[in-house]
Design an enzyme around this catalytic site. Structure first.
Site, PDB file in Angstrom:
ATOM      1  N   LYS A 126       0.587  -1.173   0.286  1.00 26.65           N
ATOM      2  CA  LYS A 126      -0.317  -0.195   0.175  1.00 26.65           C
ATOM      3  C   LYS A 126       1.335   1.112   0.210  1.00 26.65           C
ATOM      4  O   LYS A 126       0.554   2.449  -0.861  1.00 26.65           O
ATOM      5  CB  LYS A 126      -1.285   0.022   1.021  1.00 26.65           C
ATOM      6  CG  LYS A 126      -1.877  -1.402   1.302  1.00 26.65           C
ATOM      7  CD  LYS A 126      -3.030  -0.718   2.416  1.00 26.65           C
ATOM      8  CE  LYS A 126      -2.162  -1.172   3.938  1.00 26.65           C
ATOM      9  NZ  LYS A 126      -1.486  -2.304   4.147  1.00 26.65           N
ATOM     10  N   ARG A 169      -9.150   1.092   9.134  1.00 30.42           N
ATOM     11  CA  ARG A 169      -8.978  -0.757   8.999  1.00 30.42           C
ATOM     12  C   ARG A 169     -10.208  -1.591  10.076  1.00 30.42           C
ATOM     13  O   ARG A 169      -9.364  -2.081  10.654  1.00 30.42           O
ATOM     14  CB  ARG A 169      -8.113  -0.179   9.999  1.00 30.42           C
ATOM     15  CG  ARG A 169      -6.612  -0.654   9.318  1.00 30.42           C
ATOM     16  CD  ARG A 169      -5.134  -0.490   9.736  1.00 30.42           C
ATOM     17  NE  ARG A 169      -4.378  -0.873   9.763  1.00 30.42           N
ATOM     18  CZ  ARG A 169      -2.864  -0.792   9.246  1.00 30.42           C
ATOM     19  NH1 ARG A 169      -2.969   0.691   8.890  1.00 30.42           N
ATOM     20  NH2 ARG A 169      -1.993  -1.230   9.040  1.00 30.42           N
ATOM     21  N   ARG A 216      11.438  -5.532   4.491  1.00 32.66           N
ATOM     22  CA  ARG A 216      11.046  -4.357   4.297  1.00 32.66           C
ATOM     23  C   ARG A 216      12.316  -2.910   5.610  1.00 32.66           C
ATOM     24  O   ARG A 216      12.440  -3.554   7.075  1.00 32.66           O
ATOM     25  CB  ARG A 216       9.911  -3.670   4.950  1.00 32.66           C
ATOM     26  CG  ARG A 216       9.596  -2.452   5.207  1.00 32.66           C
ATOM     27  CD  ARG A 216       7.935  -1.686   4.862  1.00 32.66           C
ATOM     28  NE  ARG A 216       7.665  -2.373   6.204  1.00 32.66           N
ATOM     29  CZ  ARG A 216       5.793  -2.634   6.521  1.00 32.66           C
ATOM     30  NH1 ARG A 216       5.278  -1.984   5.497  1.00 32.66           N
ATOM     31  NH2 ARG A 216       5.614  -2.346   7.332  1.00 32.66           N
ATOM     32  N   ARG A 236      11.347  -1.344  11.207  1.00 33.15           N
ATOM     33  CA  ARG A 236      10.787  -0.824  12.231  1.00 33.15           C
ATOM     34  C   ARG A 236      10.182  -2.313  12.661  1.00 33.15           C
ATOM     35  O   ARG A 236      10.764  -2.986  12.591  1.00 33.15           O
ATOM     36  CB  ARG A 236       8.804  -0.875  10.812  1.00 33.15           C
ATOM     37  CG  ARG A 236       8.379   0.464  10.778  1.00 33.15           C
ATOM     38  CD  ARG A 236       7.808   0.622   9.694  1.00 33.15           C
ATOM     39  NE  ARG A 236       6.796   0.072  10.136  1.00 33.15           N
ATOM     40  CZ  ARG A 236       5.404  -0.020   9.871  1.00 33.15           C
ATOM     41  NH1 ARG A 236       5.199   0.955   8.420  1.00 33.15           N
ATOM     42  NH2 ARG A 236       4.379  -0.243  10.443  1.00 33.15           N
ATOM     43  N   ARG A 275      -0.267  -8.839  13.469  1.00 33.37           N
ATOM     44  CA  ARG A 275      -0.658  -7.722  12.612  1.00 33.37           C
ATOM     45  C   ARG A 275      -1.424  -8.205  11.484  1.00 33.37           C
ATOM     46  O   ARG A 275      -2.716  -7.624  11.630  1.00 33.37           O
ATOM     47  CB  ARG A 275       0.613  -7.250  12.377  1.00 33.37           C
ATOM     48  CG  ARG A 275       1.330  -5.982  13.533  1.00 33.37           C
ATOM     49  CD  ARG A 275       2.004  -5.227  12.912  1.00 33.37           C
ATOM     50  NE  ARG A 275       2.129  -4.285  11.192  1.00 33.37           N
ATOM     51  CZ  ARG A 275       3.408  -3.451  11.196  1.00 33.37           C
ATOM     52  NH1 ARG A 275       4.209  -4.176  10.500  1.00 33.37           N
ATOM     53  NH2 ARG A 275       2.235  -3.385   9.699  1.00 33.37           N
TER      54      ARG A 275
HETATM   55  P1  ADP Z   1       2.174  -1.786   3.199  1.00 26.60           P
HETATM   56  O1  ADP Z   1       2.068  -0.271   3.289  1.00 26.60           O
HETATM   57  O2  ADP Z   1       0.810  -2.286   2.188  1.00 26.60           O
HETATM   58  O3  ADP Z   1       2.056  -2.667   4.381  1.00 26.60           O
HETATM   59  P2  ADP Z   1       4.802  -1.778   1.926  1.00 26.60           P
HETATM   60  O4  ADP Z   1       4.190  -0.613   0.555  1.00 26.60           O
HETATM   61  O5  ADP Z   1       5.326  -0.927   2.874  1.00 26.60           O
HETATM   62  O6  ADP Z   1       3.277  -2.664   2.288  1.00 26.60           O
HETATM   63  O7  ADP Z   1       5.536  -2.777   1.211  1.00 26.60           O
HETATM   64  C1  ADP Z   1       6.116  -3.825   1.970  1.00 26.60           C
HETATM   65  C2  ADP Z   1       7.179  -4.785   1.163  1.00 26.60           C
HETATM   66  O8  ADP Z   1       7.088  -5.372   0.145  1.00 26.60           O
HETATM   67  C3  ADP Z   1       8.547  -3.509   1.220  1.00 26.60           C
HETATM   68  O9  ADP Z   1       9.560  -3.731   1.775  1.00 26.60           O
HETATM   69  C4  ADP Z   1       8.528  -3.175  -0.387  1.00 26.60           C
HETATM   70  O10 ADP Z   1       9.700  -2.610  -0.605  1.00 26.60           O
HETATM   71  C5  ADP Z   1       7.985  -4.581  -0.606  1.00 26.60           C
HETATM   72  N1  ADP Z   1       6.938  -4.440  -2.009  1.00 26.60           N
HETATM   73  C6  ADP Z   1       6.066  -4.548  -1.971  1.00 26.60           C
HETATM   74  N2  ADP Z   1       5.059  -3.813  -3.073  1.00 26.60           N
HETATM   75  C7  ADP Z   1       5.628  -4.941  -3.887  1.00 26.60           C
HETATM   76  C8  ADP Z   1       6.022  -6.001  -4.673  1.00 26.60           C
HETATM   77  N3  ADP Z   1       4.717  -5.928  -5.600  1.00 26.60           N
HETATM   78  N4  ADP Z   1       6.620  -6.939  -4.639  1.00 26.60           N
HETATM   79  C9  ADP Z   1       8.089  -6.955  -3.661  1.00 26.60           C
HETATM   80  N5  ADP Z   1       7.676  -6.944  -2.780  1.00 26.60           N
HETATM   81  C10 ADP Z   1       7.215  -5.698  -2.854  1.00 26.60           C
HETATM   82  P1  AMP Z   2       1.369   0.800   8.726  1.00 32.80           P
HETATM   83  O1  AMP Z   2       2.045   1.994   9.050  1.00 32.80           O
HETATM   84  O2  AMP Z   2      -0.159   1.512   8.171  1.00 32.80           O
HETATM   85  O3  AMP Z   2       1.168  -1.041   8.757  1.00 32.80           O
HETATM   86  O4  AMP Z   2       0.499   1.394  10.562  1.00 32.80           O
HETATM   87  C1  AMP Z   2       1.165   0.413  11.491  1.00 32.80           C
HETATM   88  C2  AMP Z   2       0.335   0.751  12.454  1.00 32.80           C
HETATM   89  O5  AMP Z   2      -0.195   1.777  13.054  1.00 32.80           O
HETATM   90  C3  AMP Z   2      -0.790  -0.071  12.832  1.00 32.80           C
HETATM   91  O6  AMP Z   2      -0.081  -2.243  13.025  1.00 32.80           O
HETATM   92  C4  AMP Z   2      -1.357   0.511  13.884  1.00 32.80           C
HETATM   93  O7  AMP Z   2      -1.298  -0.213  14.797  1.00 32.80           O
HETATM   94  C5  AMP Z   2      -1.697   1.687  14.369  1.00 32.80           C
HETATM   95  N1  AMP Z   2      -2.749   1.989  12.349  1.00 32.80           N
HETATM   96  C6  AMP Z   2      -2.298   2.390  11.581  1.00 32.80           C
HETATM   97  N2  AMP Z   2      -3.403   3.139  11.021  1.00 32.80           N
HETATM   98  C7  AMP Z   2      -4.413   2.812  11.795  1.00 32.80           C
HETATM   99  C8  AMP Z   2      -5.987   2.725  11.725  1.00 32.80           C
HETATM  100  N3  AMP Z   2      -6.902   3.524  10.553  1.00 32.80           N
HETATM  101  N4  AMP Z   2      -6.228   2.644  12.626  1.00 32.80           N
HETATM  102  C9  AMP Z   2      -6.106   1.871  13.574  1.00 32.80           C
HETATM  103  N5  AMP Z   2      -4.671   1.397  13.718  1.00 32.80           N
HETATM  104  C10 AMP Z   2      -3.632   2.469  12.639  1.00 32.80           C
END
Ligand code: ADP
Ligand code: AMP
Length: 216
Positions: free
Chosen positions: A13, A88, A127, A160, A171
Protein backbone atom coordinates in the site's frame (compact mmCIF):
# COMPACT_ATOMS: atom_id res chain seq x y z
CA UNK A 1 -10.64 11.52 -6.89
CA UNK A 2 -11.11 10.00 -3.42
CA UNK A 3 -9.37 6.67 -3.04
CA UNK A 4 -8.86 4.12 -0.26
CA UNK A 5 -6.08 1.54 -0.35
CA UNK A 6 -7.00 -1.75 1.30
CA UNK A 7 -4.91 -4.84 1.87
CA UNK A 8 -2.97 -6.75 4.51
CA UNK A 9 0.20 -5.36 6.06
CA UNK A 10 2.95 -5.77 3.48
CA UNK A 11 0.56 -5.77 0.49
CA UNK A 12 2.42 -2.78 -0.96
CA UNK A 13 0.00 0.00 0.00
CA UNK A 14 2.68 2.51 0.99
CA UNK A 15 4.83 1.66 -2.04
CA UNK A 16 1.93 2.12 -4.47
CA UNK A 17 0.56 5.15 -2.59
CA UNK A 18 3.73 7.15 -3.31
CA UNK A 19 3.45 6.38 -7.04
CA UNK A 20 -0.31 7.05 -7.19
CA UNK A 21 -0.01 10.32 -5.29
CA UNK A 22 2.59 11.61 -7.80
CA UNK A 23 0.80 10.46 -10.92
CA UNK A 24 -2.72 11.53 -9.95
CA UNK A 25 -1.69 14.54 -7.91
CA UNK A 26 -3.64 13.70 -4.76
CA UNK A 27 -2.25 13.84 -1.20
CA UNK A 28 -1.13 10.55 0.34
CA UNK A 29 -2.57 10.24 3.83
CA UNK A 30 -1.11 7.37 5.84
CA UNK A 31 -2.38 7.01 9.40
CA UNK A 32 0.69 4.86 10.14
CA UNK A 33 2.97 7.73 9.00
CA UNK A 34 0.98 10.24 11.10
CA UNK A 35 1.39 8.02 14.18
CA UNK A 36 5.11 7.46 13.49
CA UNK A 37 5.83 11.16 13.12
CA UNK A 38 4.01 11.76 16.44
CA UNK A 39 6.03 8.97 18.07
CA UNK A 40 9.23 10.61 16.78
CA UNK A 41 8.10 13.98 18.18
CA UNK A 42 7.08 12.35 21.51
CA UNK A 43 3.67 14.09 21.38
CA UNK A 44 0.84 12.87 23.67
CA UNK A 45 -0.74 11.21 20.61
CA UNK A 46 2.58 9.53 19.77
CA UNK A 47 3.05 8.21 23.31
CA UNK A 48 -0.48 6.78 23.29
CA UNK A 49 -0.22 5.30 19.78
CA UNK A 50 3.18 3.69 20.45
CA UNK A 51 1.78 1.43 23.16
CA UNK A 52 -0.59 -0.14 20.61
CA UNK A 53 1.66 -0.09 17.53
CA UNK A 54 4.59 -1.84 19.24
CA UNK A 55 2.25 -4.70 20.17
CA UNK A 56 0.82 -4.99 16.66
CA UNK A 57 -2.60 -3.80 17.84
CA UNK A 58 -4.81 -1.12 16.33
CA UNK A 59 -4.86 2.35 17.83
CA UNK A 60 -8.42 2.84 19.20
CA UNK A 61 -11.05 4.08 16.73
CA UNK A 62 -11.92 7.19 18.72
CA UNK A 63 -8.32 8.41 18.44
CA UNK A 64 -7.78 7.45 14.81
CA UNK A 65 -11.06 8.74 13.39
CA UNK A 66 -10.53 12.23 14.86
CA UNK A 67 -7.08 12.46 13.29
CA UNK A 68 -8.36 11.54 9.84
CA UNK A 69 -11.34 13.87 10.13
CA UNK A 70 -8.99 16.79 10.89
CA UNK A 71 -6.61 15.86 8.09
CA UNK A 72 -9.38 15.65 5.49
CA UNK A 73 -10.42 19.20 6.29
CA UNK A 74 -7.08 20.56 5.06
CA UNK A 75 -7.08 22.52 1.81
CA UNK A 76 -5.04 19.99 -0.15
CA UNK A 77 -7.85 17.41 0.20
CA UNK A 78 -10.43 19.57 -1.58
CA UNK A 79 -10.03 17.80 -4.90
CA UNK A 80 -9.32 14.34 -3.59
CA UNK A 81 -7.06 12.22 -1.44
CA UNK A 82 -5.54 8.78 -1.11
CA UNK A 83 -6.03 7.02 2.22
CA UNK A 84 -3.42 4.38 3.09
CA UNK A 85 -4.06 2.34 6.23
CA UNK A 86 -7.44 3.90 6.98
CA UNK A 87 -10.14 2.66 7.44
CA UNK A 88 -9.02 -0.48 9.29
CA UNK A 89 -12.29 -1.31 11.07
CA UNK A 90 -15.95 -1.22 10.05
CA UNK A 91 -16.51 1.59 12.61
CA UNK A 92 -13.78 3.63 10.86
CA UNK A 93 -15.36 2.98 7.44
CA UNK A 94 -18.77 4.10 8.70
CA UNK A 95 -17.23 7.21 10.25
CA UNK A 96 -15.49 8.00 6.96
CA UNK A 97 -18.77 7.68 5.07
CA UNK A 98 -20.39 10.08 7.56
CA UNK A 99 -17.56 12.59 7.17
CA UNK A 100 -17.90 12.43 3.39
CA UNK A 101 -21.67 12.70 3.51
CA UNK A 102 -21.46 15.85 5.65
CA UNK A 103 -19.43 17.53 2.92
CA UNK A 104 -21.59 16.15 0.09
CA UNK A 105 -18.76 13.95 -1.22
CA UNK A 106 -18.19 10.23 -1.55
CA UNK A 107 -15.33 7.77 -1.86
CA UNK A 108 -14.82 6.85 -5.54
CA UNK A 109 -12.72 3.70 -5.29
CA UNK A 110 -11.66 1.29 -2.59
CA UNK A 111 -8.69 -0.50 -4.08
CA UNK A 112 -7.81 -3.88 -2.61
CA UNK A 113 -4.24 -5.10 -3.15
CA UNK A 114 -4.38 -8.86 -2.66
CA UNK A 115 -1.31 -10.74 -1.46
CA UNK A 116 -1.57 -14.23 0.07
CA UNK A 117 -0.23 -14.68 3.57
CA UNK A 118 2.79 -16.76 2.53
CA UNK A 119 4.35 -13.68 0.84
CA UNK A 120 3.80 -11.32 3.74
CA UNK A 121 6.40 -12.41 6.28
CA UNK A 122 9.31 -12.13 3.82
CA UNK A 123 8.08 -8.74 2.62
CA UNK A 124 7.67 -7.32 6.11
CA UNK A 125 10.87 -8.61 7.69
CA UNK A 126 12.85 -7.41 4.64
CA UNK A 127 11.28 -3.94 4.67
CA UNK A 128 13.61 -1.03 5.38
CA UNK A 129 12.30 2.50 5.76
CA UNK A 130 13.78 5.97 5.80
CA UNK A 131 13.10 7.63 9.17
CA UNK A 132 13.68 11.01 7.58
CA UNK A 133 11.54 11.14 4.40
CA UNK A 134 9.44 7.97 4.71
CA UNK A 135 10.93 6.21 1.66
CA UNK A 136 10.29 2.45 1.77
CA UNK A 137 12.55 -0.31 0.42
CA UNK A 138 13.04 -4.05 0.53
CA UNK A 139 16.42 -5.71 0.95
CA UNK A 140 15.61 -8.14 -1.91
CA UNK A 141 12.61 -6.88 -3.90
CA UNK A 142 13.29 -3.13 -3.92
CA UNK A 143 16.81 -2.46 -2.66
CA UNK A 144 18.18 1.08 -2.38
CA UNK A 145 20.94 2.07 -4.83
CA UNK A 146 23.47 2.27 -1.98
CA UNK A 147 23.02 -0.42 0.67
CA UNK A 148 21.40 0.91 3.84
CA UNK A 149 20.94 4.48 2.50
CA UNK A 150 17.79 6.23 1.29
CA UNK A 151 17.84 6.96 -2.48
CA UNK A 152 15.85 10.16 -1.95
CA UNK A 153 17.59 11.86 0.98
CA UNK A 154 20.63 9.70 1.81
CA UNK A 155 19.54 9.02 5.43
CA UNK A 156 20.40 5.71 7.11
CA UNK A 157 17.55 3.18 6.59
CA UNK A 158 16.03 1.44 9.59
CA UNK A 159 13.82 -1.58 10.26
CA UNK A 160 10.45 -0.72 11.80
CA UNK A 161 10.05 -2.06 15.33
CA UNK A 162 6.71 -3.63 14.37
CA UNK A 163 8.24 -5.51 11.41
CA UNK A 164 9.65 -8.36 13.51
CA UNK A 165 8.28 -11.85 12.85
CA UNK A 166 6.20 -12.04 16.06
CA UNK A 167 4.59 -8.63 15.62
CA UNK A 168 3.90 -9.23 11.93
CA UNK A 169 2.03 -12.43 12.86
CA UNK A 170 -0.07 -10.47 15.36
CA UNK A 171 -0.77 -7.77 12.77
CA UNK A 172 -1.96 -10.39 10.32
CA UNK A 173 -4.41 -11.77 12.89
CA UNK A 174 -5.66 -8.23 13.54
CA UNK A 175 -6.05 -7.71 9.77
CA UNK A 176 -8.03 -10.94 9.34
CA UNK A 177 -10.28 -10.24 12.34
CA UNK A 178 -10.85 -6.50 12.14
CA UNK A 179 -9.93 -5.17 8.70
CA UNK A 180 -10.84 -7.90 6.20
CA UNK A 181 -14.62 -7.39 6.81
CA UNK A 182 -14.12 -4.10 4.91
CA UNK A 183 -13.79 -6.10 1.71
CA UNK A 184 -17.49 -7.05 1.88
CA UNK A 185 -18.36 -3.58 3.15
CA UNK A 186 -16.98 -1.93 -0.01
CA UNK A 187 -18.16 -4.74 -2.29
CA UNK A 188 -21.69 -4.07 -1.03
CA UNK A 189 -21.19 -0.34 -1.62
CA UNK A 190 -20.22 -1.16 -5.21
CA UNK A 191 -16.85 0.64 -5.12
CA UNK A 192 -14.40 -2.24 -4.59
CA UNK A 193 -11.69 -2.83 -7.21
CA UNK A 194 -9.00 -5.47 -6.87
CA UNK A 195 -5.42 -5.85 -8.09
CA UNK A 196 -2.99 -8.76 -7.79
CA UNK A 197 -0.26 -7.50 -5.46
CA UNK A 198 2.07 -10.44 -6.06
CA UNK A 199 3.29 -8.97 -9.36
CA UNK A 200 6.37 -6.74 -9.51
CA UNK A 201 5.93 -3.18 -8.18
CA UNK A 202 5.74 -1.52 -11.63
CA UNK A 203 3.25 -4.09 -12.91
CA UNK A 204 0.98 -3.60 -9.87
CA UNK A 205 1.22 0.14 -10.48
CA UNK A 206 0.21 -0.39 -14.13
CA UNK A 207 -2.95 -2.26 -13.05
CA UNK A 208 -3.78 0.43 -10.49
CA UNK A 209 -3.22 3.22 -13.03
CA UNK A 210 -5.69 1.56 -15.40
CA UNK A 211 -8.36 1.39 -12.71
CA UNK A 212 -7.84 4.94 -11.44
CA UNK A 213 -7.36 6.38 -14.93
CA UNK A 214 -10.87 5.17 -15.81
CA UNK A 215 -12.26 7.21 -12.89
CA UNK A 216 -10.86 10.56 -14.06
P1 ADP B 1 2.19 -1.84 3.23
O1 ADP B 1 2.20 -0.33 3.18
O2 ADP B 1 0.98 -2.42 2.54
O3 ADP B 1 2.38 -2.39 4.60
P2 ADP B 1 4.74 -1.63 1.78
O4 ADP B 1 4.39 -0.82 0.59
O5 ADP B 1 5.53 -0.97 2.85
O6 ADP B 1 3.42 -2.36 2.38
O7 ADP B 1 5.51 -2.94 1.25
C1 ADP B 1 5.99 -3.92 2.18
C2 ADP B 1 7.37 -4.40 1.71
O8 ADP B 1 7.21 -5.14 0.50
C3 ADP B 1 8.35 -3.26 1.41
O9 ADP B 1 9.64 -3.66 1.81
C4 ADP B 1 8.26 -3.10 -0.12
O10 ADP B 1 9.47 -2.62 -0.68
C5 ADP B 1 7.95 -4.52 -0.58
N1 ADP B 1 7.06 -4.56 -1.75
C6 ADP B 1 6.03 -3.71 -2.05
N2 ADP B 1 5.42 -4.07 -3.19
C7 ADP B 1 6.07 -5.18 -3.62
C8 ADP B 1 5.91 -6.04 -4.77
N3 ADP B 1 4.95 -5.83 -5.68
N4 ADP B 1 6.76 -7.09 -4.88
C9 ADP B 1 7.73 -7.32 -3.96
N5 ADP B 1 7.92 -6.55 -2.87
C10 ADP B 1 7.11 -5.49 -2.70
P1 AMP C 1 0.93 0.98 8.84
O1 AMP C 1 2.02 1.99 8.69
O2 AMP C 1 -0.28 1.30 8.02
O3 AMP C 1 1.42 -0.43 8.67
O4 AMP C 1 0.43 1.11 10.36
C1 AMP C 1 1.29 0.82 11.45
C2 AMP C 1 0.48 0.67 12.74
O5 AMP C 1 -0.18 1.91 13.05
C3 AMP C 1 -0.65 -0.37 12.69
O6 AMP C 1 -0.18 -1.69 12.95
C4 AMP C 1 -1.56 0.15 13.81
O7 AMP C 1 -1.05 -0.16 15.09
C5 AMP C 1 -1.46 1.66 13.64
N1 AMP C 1 -2.50 2.16 12.69
C6 AMP C 1 -2.30 2.68 11.45
N2 AMP C 1 -3.47 3.01 10.88
C7 AMP C 1 -4.44 2.67 11.78
C8 AMP C 1 -5.86 2.72 11.77
N3 AMP C 1 -6.54 3.18 10.71
N4 AMP C 1 -6.52 2.29 12.88
C9 AMP C 1 -5.86 1.84 13.95
N5 AMP C 1 -4.52 1.73 14.02
C10 AMP C 1 -3.81 2.14 12.94
Amino acid sequence: MRVILLGPPGAGKGTQAKLISEKFNIPHISTGDIFRSNIKGKTPLGIKAKSYIDKGQLVPDEVTIGIVEDRLQKDDCKNGFLLDGFPRTVAQAEALDNIQEKSGKKIDVSLLITVPEQFILERMTGRRVCPSCGGSYHVKFNPPKVEGKCDICGAELIQRKDDTEDTVKKRLTVYNDQTSPLISYYKNNGILSEVDGTDAIDKVFGSISNILGAQE
